[in-house]
Enzyme design. Structure first.
Site, PDB file in Angstrom:
ATOM      1  N   GLN A  71       3.236   9.867   0.837  1.00 47.55           N
ATOM      2  CA  GLN A  71       4.505   9.152   1.006  1.00 47.55           C
ATOM      3  C   GLN A  71       5.490   9.400  -0.143  1.00 47.55           C
ATOM      4  O   GLN A  71       6.660   9.045  -0.043  1.00 47.55           O
ATOM      5  CB  GLN A  71       4.260   7.642   1.158  1.00 47.55           C
ATOM      6  CG  GLN A  71       3.553   7.299   2.468  1.00 47.55           C
ATOM      7  CD  GLN A  71       3.321   5.808   2.571  1.00 47.55           C
ATOM      8  OE1 GLN A  71       2.342   5.288   2.061  1.00 47.55           O
ATOM      9  NE2 GLN A  71       4.234   5.106   3.201  1.00 47.55           N
ATOM     10  N   HIS A 102      -4.782   1.694   7.400  1.00 45.84           N
ATOM     11  CA  HIS A 102      -3.411   2.216   7.508  1.00 45.84           C
ATOM     12  C   HIS A 102      -3.191   3.336   6.486  1.00 45.84           C
ATOM     13  O   HIS A 102      -2.644   4.397   6.818  1.00 45.84           O
ATOM     14  CB  HIS A 102      -2.434   1.050   7.287  1.00 45.84           C
ATOM     15  CG  HIS A 102      -0.979   1.435   7.247  1.00 45.84           C
ATOM     16  ND1 HIS A 102      -0.055   0.917   8.128  1.00 45.84           N
ATOM     17  CD2 HIS A 102      -0.283   2.274   6.425  1.00 45.84           C
ATOM     18  CE1 HIS A 102       1.145   1.437   7.850  1.00 45.84           C
ATOM     19  NE2 HIS A 102       1.030   2.248   6.822  1.00 45.84           N
ATOM     20  N   GLU A 103      -3.635   3.108   5.249  1.00 44.86           N
ATOM     21  CA  GLU A 103      -3.407   4.101   4.187  1.00 44.86           C
ATOM     22  C   GLU A 103      -4.278   5.341   4.368  1.00 44.86           C
ATOM     23  O   GLU A 103      -3.815   6.456   4.129  1.00 44.86           O
ATOM     24  CB  GLU A 103      -3.636   3.474   2.803  1.00 44.86           C
ATOM     25  CG  GLU A 103      -2.723   2.302   2.451  1.00 44.86           C
ATOM     26  CD  GLU A 103      -1.238   2.588   2.634  1.00 44.86           C
ATOM     27  OE1 GLU A 103      -0.823   3.750   2.486  1.00 44.86           O
ATOM     28  OE2 GLU A 103      -0.500   1.643   2.965  1.00 44.86           O
ATOM     29  N   CYS A 157       5.659  -0.047   7.317  1.00 41.68           N
ATOM     30  CA  CYS A 157       5.285   1.111   6.504  1.00 41.68           C
ATOM     31  C   CYS A 157       6.495   1.509   5.669  1.00 41.68           C
ATOM     32  O   CYS A 157       7.614   1.542   6.181  1.00 41.68           O
ATOM     33  CB  CYS A 157       4.873   2.264   7.418  1.00 41.68           C
ATOM     34  SG  CYS A 157       4.441   3.761   6.531  1.00 41.68           S
ATOM     35  N   LEU A 158       6.274   1.810   4.393  1.00 46.48           N
ATOM     36  CA  LEU A 158       7.395   2.174   3.521  1.00 46.48           C
ATOM     37  C   LEU A 158       8.082   3.454   3.997  1.00 46.48           C
ATOM     38  O   LEU A 158       9.237   3.688   3.674  1.00 46.48           O
ATOM     39  CB  LEU A 158       6.920   2.331   2.074  1.00 46.48           C
ATOM     40  CG  LEU A 158       6.462   1.030   1.399  1.00 46.48           C
ATOM     41  CD1 LEU A 158       5.914   1.306   0.008  1.00 46.48           C
ATOM     42  CD2 LEU A 158       7.601   0.023   1.329  1.00 46.48           C
ATOM     43  N   HIS A 213      -2.786   7.711   6.663  1.00 47.08           N
ATOM     44  CA  HIS A 213      -1.745   8.549   6.054  1.00 47.08           C
ATOM     45  C   HIS A 213      -2.331   9.858   5.519  1.00 47.08           C
ATOM     46  O   HIS A 213      -1.701  10.914   5.592  1.00 47.08           O
ATOM     47  CB  HIS A 213      -1.075   7.823   4.883  1.00 47.08           C
ATOM     48  CG  HIS A 213       0.086   6.952   5.268  1.00 47.08           C
ATOM     49  ND1 HIS A 213       1.193   7.443   5.917  1.00 47.08           N
ATOM     50  CD2 HIS A 213       0.318   5.632   5.077  1.00 47.08           C
ATOM     51  CE1 HIS A 213       2.056   6.441   6.111  1.00 47.08           C
ATOM     52  NE2 HIS A 213       1.550   5.334   5.620  1.00 47.08           N
ATOM     53  N   GLY A 215       0.837  -1.199   0.000  1.00 49.22           N
ATOM     54  CA  GLY A 215       0.000   0.000   0.000  1.00 49.22           C
ATOM     55  C   GLY A 215       0.866   1.240   0.000  1.00 49.22           C
ATOM     56  O   GLY A 215       1.973   1.234   0.540  1.00 49.22           O
TER      57      GLY A 215
HETATM   58 ZN    ZN Z   1       2.373   3.416   5.686  1.00 49.03          ZN
END
Ligand code: ZN
Length: 174
Positions: free
Chosen positions: A51, A136-137, A94-95, A140, A46
């Site tokens: 991000q 989660h996304e 998380c990236l 963000h 995701g």
């Molecule tokens: Zn994340």
């Protein structure tokens, strides 16, 4: 398509609220394609636009495990309309927080309204890993990271390590 750089915590942009999209046009689709390529390359399941440093309410997700059968989901202006009372726990990463994972408890199911890649209004009901990934996304888009659900001590420790890691990334030896 082109790959973009992923923003790593701590970075103030990750704490900002993203803005709604007014029109799903070709420029937006190009951005979604870039996000998907960046996510696959990372690799992750995701990615929210913030991000890659863009404060727009768009997300790409692909939870398919089979690399041969890609199944991307593009979410524009996603809005969670229902969260179940029963919860589930997944170990999340998380990236934007490379190398860090923690068990996070979230509603096990959620319903979502969104606009798809082609500008159509859609809805979906998610459970399991998809429900967790969506939450989660969407977090963000509101400047929330999974570490915000941890104790202050744990959260501060992760941020400290990431800060050190970022500093090392910027060091060069000549
Ligand atoms: Zn994340």
């Amino acid at each position: 398509m082109s790959k973009r750089n992923i923003v790593i915590e701590p970075d103030p942009i990750l704490r900002k609220k993203s803005q709604a999209i007014e029109e799903a046009n070709d420029d937006l689709r190009k951005l979604l394609d870039d996000m998907l390529e960046t996510m696959y390359d990372a690799p992750g399941i995701g990615l929210a636009a913030v991000q890659i440093g863009i404060l727009k309410r768009i997300i790409v997700i692909d939870i398919s495990k089979d690399k041969e059968k890609k199944d991307p989901l593009f979410l524009i202006n996603p809005e969670i309309t229902f969260k179940s009372k029963n919860t589930s726990v997944y170990e999340e990463g998380c990236l934007s927080l490379p190398g860090h994972f923690a068990e996070i408890e979230r509603p096990a199911e959620c319903h979502l309204n969104y606009i798809d890649y082609y500008g159509k209004q859609k809805s979906l009901q998610a459970k399991g890993i998809l429900a967790t990934c969506i939450q989660h996304e969407v977090d963000h888009l509101d400047g929330v990271l999974f570490i915000d659900y941890l104790s202050k001590l744990k959260k501060d420790m992760i941020i400290k390590k990431l800060k050190k890691h970022k500093k090392e990334l910027n060091q060069i030896v000549l």
